[in-house]
Enzyme design. Structure first.
Site, PDB file in Angstrom:
ATOM      1  N   SER A 131      13.669  24.378 -23.041  1.00 16.77           N
ATOM      2  CA  SER A 131      14.837  24.848 -22.401  1.00 16.77           C
ATOM      3  C   SER A 131      15.266  23.683 -21.720  1.00 16.77           C
ATOM      4  O   SER A 131      14.677  22.436 -21.134  1.00 16.77           O
ATOM      5  CB  SER A 131      13.987  25.880 -21.253  1.00 16.77           C
ATOM      6  OG  SER A 131      15.257  26.363 -20.649  1.00 16.77           O
ATOM      7  N   TYR A 158       9.634  30.274 -14.174  1.00 19.27           N
ATOM      8  CA  TYR A 158       9.922  30.156 -15.790  1.00 19.27           C
ATOM      9  C   TYR A 158      10.200  28.423 -15.722  1.00 19.27           C
ATOM     10  O   TYR A 158       9.700  27.930 -16.756  1.00 19.27           O
ATOM     11  CB  TYR A 158      11.123  30.949 -16.066  1.00 19.27           C
ATOM     12  CG  TYR A 158      11.622  30.778 -17.336  1.00 19.27           C
ATOM     13  CD1 TYR A 158      10.850  31.373 -18.451  1.00 19.27           C
ATOM     14  CD2 TYR A 158      12.506  29.951 -17.772  1.00 19.27           C
ATOM     15  CE1 TYR A 158      11.297  31.064 -19.739  1.00 19.27           C
ATOM     16  CE2 TYR A 158      13.039  29.675 -19.050  1.00 19.27           C
ATOM     17  CZ  TYR A 158      12.386  30.179 -20.052  1.00 19.27           C
ATOM     18  OH  TYR A 158      12.936  29.955 -21.528  1.00 19.27           O
TER      19      TYR A 158
END
Length: 233
Positions: free
Chosen positions: A131, A144
């Site tokens: 990500s 996260y």
């Protein structure tokens, strides 16, 4: 490596980016595509082999590796986000641990379990879905972000560990995509199909990293500046 005639194993393949990977692998002429999900009944794509797999359960990971010993391309796609801030008090540690179990320990366990098969089948490749938040920490996704940062380091470590056996390790970094996970996030989003196309092209070109959109490329470039994006107020 070439996707055509490969044997592909995809975690979290029932929807979103994982489903896009499965569709692309079938279209590219993969010899076999294993589509893994917690509930194999949620796999409805024609031409794939559904596999029951919760990446946080070691016995299921080992069973999948035994059953699918012909794999040449492993795509670690399964991931979760629980929307935790670092100073949250209610269930914060429990939710963060769940993110790490899926986003960090999951791909580590799956990669380690499938490494012998990849070696036996000529080396093959691993794609780890990461990500833009490997490098940034955003409010509402701090834990996260931490799990994806750890997964980036994991990918780099796996690349070193598996180099001798000829296994290519490719890290995919992307910002927001048009998937269920970001359905409530406003703003432009990348197409999963486009992200997959970039990733498979990079894989076949022997690259080690994909920066799948303009924002991700901007953030990566900014890491070496005097005011890197992770330090911005």
């Amino acid at each position: 490596m070439k996707v055509k005639d490969s044997v592909v194993f995809i975690t979290g393949a029932n929807r979103g980016l994982g489903l896009a990977f499965a569709k692309a692998a079938v279209a590219a002429g993969a010899r076999k595509v294993y589509a893994a999900a917690r509930d194999p009944k949620s796999i409805t794509l024609a031409g794939v082999h559904p596999i029951a797999l919760d990446v946080t359960r070691p016995e299921q990971v080992e069973a999948a590796a035994r059953e699918c010993g012909d794999v040449t391309l492993l795509i670690n796609n399964a991931g979760i986000s629980r929307g935790v801030n670092l100073l949250d008090t209610a269930d914060a540690f429990e939710l963060a641990r769940a993110e790490f179990e899926t986003n960090f320990f999951g791909p580590w366990a799956v990669s380690r379990a499938f490494a012998p098969a990849l070696k036996s089948n000529g080396g093959g490749a691993i794609v780890n879905v990461l990500s833009i938040l490997s490098w940034l920490s955003l409010p509402g996704a701090a834990t996260y972000s931490a799990s994806k940062s750890a997964a980036w380091s994991l990918s780099n470590g796996l690349r070193n560990a598996l180099r001798e056996q000829g296994t290519q390790v490719l890290s995919l970094h992307v910002a927001f995509m048009d998937t269920d996970m970001t359905s409530k996030v406003p703003g432009p989003k990348a197409s999963p199909d486009d992200v997959v196309a970039q990733t498979l092209a990079a894989l076949e070109a022997g690259q080690f990293e994909v920066l799948a959109d303009a924002l991700t490329r901007q953030v990566k470039q900014g890491l070496s500046t005097d005011t890197p994006p992770y330090a911005a107020s």
